[in-house]
Scaffold this motif. Sequence first.
Motif, short mmCIF file in Angstrom:
data_model
loop_
_atom_site.label_atom_id
_atom_site.label_comp_id
_atom_site.label_asym_id
_atom_site.label_seq_id
_atom_site.Cartn_x
_atom_site.Cartn_y
_atom_site.Cartn_z
N GLU A 180 -0.59 41.37 22.15
CA GLU A 180 0.60 42.25 22.33
C GLU A 180 0.02 43.51 22.04
O GLU A 180 -0.65 43.96 21.05
N ASN A 233 6.32 45.40 24.29
CA ASN A 233 8.01 45.50 23.81
C ASN A 233 8.74 46.51 24.39
O ASN A 233 8.20 47.67 24.72
N GLU A 261 8.62 42.08 26.17
CA GLU A 261 9.37 41.56 24.90
C GLU A 261 10.79 42.25 24.79
O GLU A 261 10.58 43.50 24.81
N ASP A 291 12.20 38.54 21.70
CA ASP A 291 11.22 38.68 20.83
C ASP A 291 12.11 38.57 19.29
O ASP A 291 13.29 38.71 19.35
MN MN Z 1 6.73 42.03 19.92
#
Ligand code: MN
Length: 385
Positions: A180, A233, A261, A291
């Motif tokens: 991530e 994200n 996400e 998420d």
């Molecule tokens: Mn995340």
Amino acid sequence: MKAPLGHLLVVDDDADLLQSYLQLLVSSGYTADGASDGAEAILRLMSGTYDAVLSDVHMPRWGGLDVLSGIRTRDLDVPVILMSGDPTLFSAMAAVEEGAVAYLTKPLRRSRLIPMVEKAVGLGQLARAKRASLRLAGVDGHLVGDRVGLRVCFDRAIESLFAAYQPIVEWSSRTVVGYEALLRTGEPVFPNPGAVLAAAERLDRLFEVGRAMRAVVAAGAASVPVGSQIFVNLHPTDLLDEALYDSGAPLSEHASRTVLEITERGTLDHITDVAGRMNRLRKLGFRIAIDDLGAGYAGLNSLVQLQPDVVKLDMVLIRNVHLDANRQGVVAALIALSERLNMRVICEGVETVEEREFLTSVGGNWLQGYHFARPGPAVPGVNWG
Ligand code: MN
Ligand code: G
């Protein structure tokens, strides 16, 4: 001799006016330096500290607003009073919105100027004291005073933006399956991604954060080990940015190994046609994760619209899950139900062996958290113990 009431900087391109202001201020108990344009003002600010700055708005080269933003690159709290001979060209409201404490129309009379200077100096001292108290309370950051100061810090944050990578592991095979990418900046005023995003929201510049982050991740994709997925994200509002759907955008080139996400913490209420947008992203090759599941808004409808490929369980559910029967039931059910829908489950925020043991015992296989690795460079250094 009495101590001066404050040390001031006065900026005006009209030399005679400048002299008369300086005399007026000195005769009222202040000490004051003069500068004849914005550039000189900034030089002076670099070498000394002032309790307040008075600046003309209209000057050749740099104007008063440039002085203001120049000041805010180094000092968030020194009060600035703007003054102008032609009030039709600039409004008091605009001045205050830009972060000036006051706006005065020339000619300046002592009876108006001196009380204003006195107030500005007092406000500046109050702002400094407040910032010191924020530091003591450990809440530095979020509350960068005015818009100009915020904008300057935000610009620096965007320029210094980078990604830290946290591995996502597959327990059964003891391999890293993805990373991530977490937003980081070199701007100390924003100590965490939440602070950057809060500033972006306040400045209405969310798209810039998303674009910069996606560009940084794309530029660094080569440093992520081959075969690993990259998790990025999105802020829900990013879904409104057409640049996200551009096949020529930097990250689109890496879409086939990228999972976007979308957090459940922010509402999708303001996003029209979420399902259509997801289709467009999937056509580019991206996969979608929801998420922080369990922490926020998403109801049935967002699940239907997002049709996520991946579900990330929020760390609140994971924390001490081995000690809490309620949590165990919820986590086990979420894992089982998601898998039945062909969604991959990632358990986030795993910090201890006990948490890991419980999660793997109920079928949790993709795991992420400090227990395995902290965010850092994208190298597969993972604690399997
Ligand atoms: Mn995340
Ligand atoms: O909302 P999102 O899942 O994107 O947030 C990830 C954040 O959680 C990152 O800022 C990361 O640094 C942090 N984080 C990652 N692993 C852990 C963990 O095991 N414990 C805690 N408390 N935070 C973690």
